[in-house]
Design a protein around this motif. Structure first.
Motif, PDB file in Angstrom:
ATOM      1  N   ALA A 149      17.985  82.833  15.783  1.00  0.00           N
ATOM      2  CA  ALA A 149      17.421  83.546  14.273  1.00  0.00           C
ATOM      3  C   ALA A 149      17.560  82.500  13.402  1.00  0.00           C
ATOM      4  N   PHE A 150      17.963  81.596  13.555  1.00  0.00           N
ATOM      5  CA  PHE A 150      17.940  80.296  12.557  1.00  0.00           C
ATOM      6  C   PHE A 150      16.696  79.405  12.853  1.00  0.00           C
ATOM      7  N   ILE A 151      16.004  79.510  13.887  1.00  0.00           N
ATOM      8  CA  ILE A 151      15.060  78.888  14.391  1.00  0.00           C
ATOM      9  C   ILE A 151      13.537  79.481  13.929  1.00  0.00           C
ATOM     10  N   GLN A 152      12.996  78.629  12.989  1.00  0.00           N
ATOM     11  CA  GLN A 152      11.809  79.115  12.330  1.00  0.00           C
ATOM     12  C   GLN A 152      10.396  78.586  13.089  1.00  0.00           C
ATOM     13  N   ASP A 153       9.434  79.304  12.669  1.00  0.00           N
ATOM     14  CA  ASP A 153       8.019  78.876  12.981  1.00  0.00           C
ATOM     15  C   ASP A 153       7.933  77.352  12.900  1.00  0.00           C
ATOM     16  N   ASN A 154       7.510  76.548  13.737  1.00  0.00           N
ATOM     17  CA  ASN A 154       7.109  75.034  13.486  1.00  0.00           C
ATOM     18  C   ASN A 154       8.326  74.179  13.477  1.00  0.00           C
TER      19      ASN A 154
END
Length: 252
Positions: free
Chosen positions: A88-93
């Motif tokens: 959940a800490f990983i965001q788009d791009n």
């Protein structure tokens, strides 16, 4: 129950759970805390376990490391929980590093963000992510450690040094405030440290059994990381201990 029978029972519990608390043992064995503490002292002196504040942990040599197959069987529900939380800490791009390990493998399986680039030294993580059309995978070269299917060594470290990423998620075999994050293998520790140096944000991912343990080689001091992502079942005493040192524990 005689004293020797009680000590045998204590060893059975600690060897099954890796960590035990005095309060839990008093309830299960129906004896006083002072009796349990004497038993733990006797067992530690006999070299059969290691006492901690409020309990004891399973005794392992600092160079001991289970195989990947063995690791996958331990605390799997916690690792799945941590994997979802970390993903959940990983965001788009985002550009990220995923270290080799069973907990980081769960992160790979739960990435929902789009247009993510992942640098990894794990054969299993690379294989899992190859099925995700929204993730571009970069695999390091180097020497394969067959026990855990990680890629390590000077070639690996040079490749990692050529990148700068937004976030790194690193596994550890042991975590203490004094000794920091540790692992049994020197090459593994060096590669993990190189990953940390290449990231803007660093998160260690670890289930409850890793706290209070120290392995042979240091990955990083505790103040070199931005947070530890663990499971919601982590003991309150550990939460308070790390909070008092302003170390971020992510467990909810």
């Amino acid at each position: 129950m005689f004293a020797e029978e009680r000590k045998v029972k204590i060893l059975e519990i600690v060897n099954s759970n890796y960590r035990i608390e005095v309060s839990d043992l008093t309830e299960e064995l129906q004896v006083s805390e002072s009796t349990i503490r004497r038993d733990l002292q006797d067992l530690e002196q006999a070299g059969l376990l290691k006492r901690t504040h409020g309990g004891a942990v399973k005794l392992e040599t600092t160079s001991f490391e289970p195989t990947m197959d063995e690791k996958e069987l331990v605390n799997i529900e916690e690792k799945m929980e941590i994997g979802k939380k970390a993903a959940a800490f990983i965001q788009d791009n985002d550009t990220i590093i995923l270290d080799a390990g069973t907990t980081t493998l769960q992160i790979a399986k739960n990435i929902q963000a789009k247009n993510v680039t992942v640098l990894t030294n794990s054969i299993l993580i690379a294989l899992a992510l190859s099925k995700n059309k929204d993730v571009d995978v970069v695999v390091t070269g180097g020497h394969i450690r067959k026990e855990i299917l990680s890629i390590v060594g000077p070639i690996t470290d040079r490749i990692i040094g050529q990148f700068s990423v937004d976030k790194a998620f690193i596994g550890a075999n042991g975590i203490t405030i004094k000794e920091g994050c540790t692992t049994p293998n020197i090459e593994e520790a060096h590669t993990k440290n190189r990953m940390i140096q290449s990231a803007k944000e660093v998160y260690v991912v670890a289930d409850h059994s890793k706290f209070g343990k120290v392995s042979f080689a240091r990955i990083a001091a505790i103040d070199e990381i931005d947070g530890i992502i663990t499971s919601k079942g982590i003991e309150r005493s550990i939460i308070e201990q790390y909070k008092s040192k302003n170390i971020r524990l992510i467990y909810n």
